[in-house]
Scaffold this motif. Structure first.
Motif, PDB file in Angstrom:
ATOM      1  N   ASP A 135       0.821  -1.207   0.000  1.00  0.00           N
ATOM      2  CA  ASP A 135       0.000   0.000   0.000  1.00  0.00           C
ATOM      3  C   ASP A 135       0.859   1.262   0.000  1.00  0.00           C
ATOM      4  O   ASP A 135       0.535   2.247  -0.683  1.00  0.00           O
ATOM      5  N   ILE A 136       1.954   1.232   0.754  1.00  0.00           N
ATOM      6  CA  ILE A 136       2.838   2.394   0.795  1.00  0.00           C
ATOM      7  C   ILE A 136       3.477   2.633  -0.567  1.00  0.00           C
ATOM      8  O   ILE A 136       3.545   3.775  -1.052  1.00  0.00           O
ATOM      9  N   VAL A 137       3.940   1.553  -1.192  1.00  0.00           N
ATOM     10  CA  VAL A 137       4.554   1.690  -2.520  1.00  0.00           C
ATOM     11  C   VAL A 137       3.526   2.185  -3.540  1.00  0.00           C
ATOM     12  O   VAL A 137       3.816   3.059  -4.369  1.00  0.00           O
ATOM     13  N   LEU A 138       2.309   1.636  -3.478  1.00  0.00           N
ATOM     14  CA  LEU A 138       1.267   2.064  -4.410  1.00  0.00           C
ATOM     15  C   LEU A 138       0.912   3.535  -4.206  1.00  0.00           C
ATOM     16  O   LEU A 138       0.720   4.277  -5.183  1.00  0.00           O
ATOM     17  N   GLN A 139       0.828   3.981  -2.968  1.00  0.00           N
ATOM     18  CA  GLN A 139       0.524   5.385  -2.693  1.00  0.00           C
ATOM     19  C   GLN A 139       1.637   6.290  -3.215  1.00  0.00           C
ATOM     20  O   GLN A 139       1.369   7.381  -3.741  1.00  0.00           O
ATOM     21  N   ARG A 140       2.874   5.829  -3.090  1.00  0.00           N
ATOM     22  CA  ARG A 140       3.998   6.611  -3.624  1.00  0.00           C
ATOM     23  C   ARG A 140       3.908   6.719  -5.143  1.00  0.00           C
ATOM     24  O   ARG A 140       4.175   7.791  -5.711  1.00  0.00           O
ATOM     25  N   ILE A 141       3.535   5.634  -5.812  1.00  0.00           N
ATOM     26  CA  ILE A 141       3.368   5.671  -7.269  1.00  0.00           C
ATOM     27  C   ILE A 141       2.253   6.637  -7.654  1.00  0.00           C
ATOM     28  O   ILE A 141       2.372   7.403  -8.623  1.00  0.00           O
ATOM     29  N   ILE A 142       1.159   6.628  -6.885  1.00  0.00           N
ATOM     30  CA  ILE A 142       0.044   7.537  -7.159  1.00  0.00           C
ATOM     31  C   ILE A 142       0.495   8.989  -7.027  1.00  0.00           C
ATOM     32  O   ILE A 142       0.196   9.836  -7.888  1.00  0.00           O
ATOM     33  N   GLU A 143       1.193   9.313  -5.959  1.00  0.00           N
ATOM     34  CA  GLU A 143       1.636  10.686  -5.747  1.00  0.00           C
ATOM     35  C   GLU A 143       2.604  11.132  -6.842  1.00  0.00           C
ATOM     36  O   GLU A 143       2.520  12.275  -7.324  1.00  0.00           O
ATOM     37  N   THR A 144       3.506  10.245  -7.251  1.00  0.00           N
ATOM     38  CA  THR A 144       4.441  10.594  -8.319  1.00  0.00           C
ATOM     39  C   THR A 144       3.706  10.843  -9.631  1.00  0.00           C
ATOM     40  O   THR A 144       4.015  11.790 -10.375  1.00  0.00           O
ATOM     41  N   ARG A 145       2.719  10.004  -9.934  1.00  0.00           N
ATOM     42  CA  ARG A 145       1.962  10.168 -11.177  1.00  0.00           C
ATOM     43  C   ARG A 145       1.123  11.445 -11.154  1.00  0.00           C
ATOM     44  O   ARG A 145       1.045  12.164 -12.152  1.00  0.00           O
ATOM     45  N   GLN A 146       0.496  11.746 -10.035  1.00  0.00           N
ATOM     46  CA  GLN A 146      -0.282  12.975  -9.942  1.00  0.00           C
ATOM     47  C   GLN A 146       0.608  14.204 -10.086  1.00  0.00           C
ATOM     48  O   GLN A 146       0.222  15.193 -10.724  1.00  0.00           O
ATOM     49  N   SER A 147       1.801  14.145  -9.500  1.00  0.00           N
ATOM     50  CA  SER A 147       2.730  15.265  -9.647  1.00  0.00           C
ATOM     51  C   SER A 147       3.148  15.438 -11.100  1.00  0.00           C
ATOM     52  O   SER A 147       3.254  16.575 -11.602  1.00  0.00           O
ATOM     53  N   ALA A 148       3.380  14.328 -11.801  1.00  0.00           N
ATOM     54  CA  ALA A 148       3.746  14.420 -13.220  1.00  0.00           C
ATOM     55  C   ALA A 148       2.605  15.005 -14.045  1.00  0.00           C
ATOM     56  O   ALA A 148       2.838  15.802 -14.979  1.00  0.00           O
ATOM     57  N   ILE A 149       1.367  14.653 -13.725  1.00  0.00           N
ATOM     58  CA  ILE A 149       0.215  15.212 -14.444  1.00  0.00           C
ATOM     59  C   ILE A 149       0.099  16.712 -14.189  1.00  0.00           C
ATOM     60  O   ILE A 149      -0.160  17.495 -15.118  1.00  0.00           O
ATOM     61  N   ARG A 150       0.295  17.134 -12.943  1.00  0.00           N
ATOM     62  CA  ARG A 150       0.220  18.569 -12.637  1.00  0.00           C
ATOM     63  C   ARG A 150       1.294  19.345 -13.389  1.00  0.00           C
ATOM     64  O   ARG A 150       1.038  20.443 -13.892  1.00  0.00           O
ATOM     65  N   ALA A 192      -7.334  17.558 -31.485  1.00  0.00           N
ATOM     66  CA  ALA A 192      -6.270  18.176 -30.694  1.00  0.00           C
ATOM     67  C   ALA A 192      -5.755  17.215 -29.628  1.00  0.00           C
ATOM     68  O   ALA A 192      -4.537  17.124 -29.391  1.00  0.00           O
ATOM     69  N   MET A 193      -6.679  16.499 -28.990  1.00  0.00           N
ATOM     70  CA  MET A 193      -6.233  15.505 -28.014  1.00  0.00           C
ATOM     71  C   MET A 193      -5.417  14.400 -28.679  1.00  0.00           C
ATOM     72  O   MET A 193      -4.429  13.909 -28.121  1.00  0.00           O
ATOM     73  N   GLN A 194      -5.794  14.019 -29.895  1.00  0.00           N
ATOM     74  CA  GLN A 194      -5.034  13.016 -30.617  1.00  0.00           C
ATOM     75  C   GLN A 194      -3.623  13.522 -30.930  1.00  0.00           C
ATOM     76  O   GLN A 194      -2.650  12.764 -30.861  1.00  0.00           O
ATOM     77  N   LYS A 195      -3.499  14.805 -31.265  1.00  0.00           N
ATOM     78  CA  LYS A 195      -2.178  15.382 -31.499  1.00  0.00           C
ATOM     79  C   LYS A 195      -1.324  15.343 -30.240  1.00  0.00           C
ATOM     80  O   LYS A 195      -0.122  15.069 -30.293  1.00  0.00           O
ATOM     81  N   VAL A 196      -1.933  15.624 -29.103  1.00  0.00           N
ATOM     82  CA  VAL A 196      -1.203  15.561 -27.836  1.00  0.00           C
ATOM     83  C   VAL A 196      -0.706  14.146 -27.580  1.00  0.00           C
ATOM     84  O   VAL A 196       0.439  13.921 -27.166  1.00  0.00           O
ATOM     85  N   VAL A 197      -1.562  13.172 -27.821  1.00  0.00           N
ATOM     86  CA  VAL A 197      -1.178  11.774 -27.600  1.00  0.00           C
ATOM     87  C   VAL A 197      -0.028  11.380 -28.523  1.00  0.00           C
ATOM     88  O   VAL A 197       0.889  10.661 -28.119  1.00  0.00           O
ATOM     89  N   GLU A 198      -0.059  11.873 -29.769  1.00  0.00           N
ATOM     90  CA  GLU A 198       0.971  11.499 -30.741  1.00  0.00           C
ATOM     91  C   GLU A 198       2.294  12.225 -30.493  1.00  0.00           C
ATOM     92  O   GLU A 198       3.364  11.636 -30.681  1.00  0.00           O
ATOM     93  N   LYS A 199       2.234  13.477 -30.065  1.00  0.00           N
ATOM     94  CA  LYS A 199       3.438  14.303 -29.993  1.00  0.00           C
ATOM     95  C   LYS A 199       4.123  14.294 -28.633  1.00  0.00           C
ATOM     96  O   LYS A 199       5.253  14.784 -28.520  1.00  0.00           O
ATOM     97  N   SER A 200       3.482  13.795 -27.619  1.00  0.00           N
ATOM     98  CA  SER A 200       4.072  13.844 -26.275  1.00  0.00           C
ATOM     99  C   SER A 200       3.814  12.531 -25.557  1.00  0.00           C
ATOM    100  O   SER A 200       2.996  11.717 -25.988  1.00  0.00           O
ATOM    101  N   GLY A 201       4.523  12.353 -24.479  1.00  0.00           N
ATOM    102  CA  GLY A 201       4.371  11.150 -23.678  1.00  0.00           C
ATOM    103  C   GLY A 201       4.257  11.480 -22.205  1.00  0.00           C
ATOM    104  O   GLY A 201       4.512  12.607 -21.770  1.00  0.00           O
ATOM    105  N   GLY A 202       3.864  10.502 -21.420  1.00  0.00           N
ATOM    106  CA  GLY A 202       3.692  10.709 -19.994  1.00  0.00           C
ATOM    107  C   GLY A 202       2.312  10.300 -19.537  1.00  0.00           C
ATOM    108  O   GLY A 202       1.463   9.866 -20.334  1.00  0.00           O
ATOM    109  N   PRO A 203       2.030  10.445 -18.251  1.00  0.00           N
ATOM    110  CA  PRO A 203       0.730  10.019 -17.716  1.00  0.00           C
ATOM    111  C   PRO A 203      -0.458  10.784 -18.298  1.00  0.00           C
ATOM    112  O   PRO A 203      -1.488  10.185 -18.594  1.00  0.00           O
ATOM    113  N   LEU A 204      -0.314  12.104 -18.492  1.00  0.00           N
ATOM    114  CA  LEU A 204      -1.448  12.884 -18.985  1.00  0.00           C
ATOM    115  C   LEU A 204      -1.811  12.539 -20.432  1.00  0.00           C
ATOM    116  O   LEU A 204      -2.991  12.323 -20.737  1.00  0.00           O
ATOM    117  N   PRO A 205      -0.870  12.461 -21.364  1.00  0.00           N
ATOM    118  CA  PRO A 205      -1.231  11.983 -22.706  1.00  0.00           C
ATOM    119  C   PRO A 205      -1.799  10.571 -22.707  1.00  0.00           C
ATOM    120  O   PRO A 205      -2.684  10.258 -23.529  1.00  0.00           O
TER     121      PRO A 205
END
Length: 307
Positions: free
Chosen positions: A144-159, A182-195
């Motif tokens: 649970d601690i590791v999963l919560q850390r992954i969640i916080e890291t992913r949320q920070s990357a999205i922000r 436009a959303m498709q362009k974002v998905v194609e041109k960038s990477g990360g949790p938000l795309p």
């Protein structure tokens, strides 16, 4: 002890056999390329052979263990785990059943460690049982601690990525591309949790779900306040008939301003965070370097005066 030694021996032999088989698998693939598929594309191997040891062995084992344990888990807990895994982006394609199996395995390993402590550790009495209980608690809560850390890291990357993604959406929409395009362009041109989340929204829209519902589920899935605000603004613009380009421009400016405020806030907190290592690690080293020679001279002087 005999069982533990046997298990470790089995694991070691399995790893040795797997390492020894890798060159043979490569040779088999080359022979298939040469003799079986001369007129087709080069054979890249069977998907089962291409997957790693974790996908072929560990995940099925965790799945089998999780199916056994999940019957004793309340449905509310299962839904909570599912939401957390969605927030974490389903790391390594682990589902609810596999995660429960992982927790059961961690608890089992902690119990084994506790048994070894009972047998070989120098602890006695209440301290021994306290150490065993702590080991079991760590085994239960560590996933649970590791999963919560992954969640916080992913949320920070999205922000952090949200202002740049909004800028790309603004440029695309103002250039005449639709919002989905436009959303498709974002998905194609960038990477990360938000795309990745935007790509998931597009997949849901293609499967027949409305764009408003898909965006709303993205906000609920990520639990990032800035992204939830962006989704609410887009939905309100669609309901009121406001230009989506203007809404995206306002949201991009607001997201950039919030990112700047967070950076200034982090810079303001930096001196307070540096206080602890400065006092306990850097100052003592400086005192040794600066006052050490003087202390040695004083010690030598007092020794001479004592004589």
């Amino acid at each position: 002890m005999l069982l533990i030694i046997s298990a470790l021996t089995f694991v070691a032999v399995s790893l040795m056999v797997t390492s020894a088989m890798r060159p043979r698998l490569a040779a088999v693939r080359e022979r298939i390329d040469d003799y079986m598929l001369p007129q087709q594309e080069a054979y890249h191997g069977h998907p089962w052979l291409e997957t790693g040891f974790g996908s072929r062995v560990l995940l099925p084992a965790l799945r089998a263990l999780g199916k056994t344990v999940s019957g004793f888990t309340p449905s509310g807990a299962l839904e909570k785990i599912r939401r957390k895994l969605d927030m974490a982006g389903n790391p390594r394609h682990i589902g609810v059943i596999e995660y429960i199996g992982l927790k059961a395995l961690a608890v089992a390993l902690a119990v084994v460690a506790g048994i070894l402590l009972l047998r070989f550790a120098p602890f006695e009495g209440l301290l021994l049982w306290a150490v065993t209980a702590v080991a079991v608690a760590v085994g239960f809560w560590l996933p649970d601690i590791v999963l919560q850390r992954i969640i916080e890291t992913r949320q920070s990357a999205i922000r952090r990525a949200l202002p740049d993604v909004l800028d790309l959406l603004v440029v695309s929409v103002e250039a005449g591309v639709g919002f989905d395009g436009a959303m498709q362009k974002v998905v194609e041109k960038s990477g990360g949790p938000l795309p990745q989340e935007l790509g998931r929204v597009l997949e849901q829209v293609r499967l027949g779900k409305s764009r408003a519902d898909a965006l709303r589920e993205m906000g609920q899935r990520t639990q990032v306040p800035d992204l939830v605000s962006f989704v609410a603004a887009v939905q309100q613009a669609e309901l009121l008939g406001v230009s989506i380009a203007k809404v995206l421009r306002v949201q991009a400016d607001a997201a950039r301003e919030r990112r700047s405020q967070r950076a200034r806030e982090a810079a303001a907190k930096l001196p307070v965070k540096l206080l602890f290592p400065l006092v306990f690690f850097i100052f003592p080293a400086l005192f040794v370097v600066i006052l050490g020679p003087g202390a040695i001279r004083f010690a030598e002087l007092f020794k001479v005066l004592g004589k």
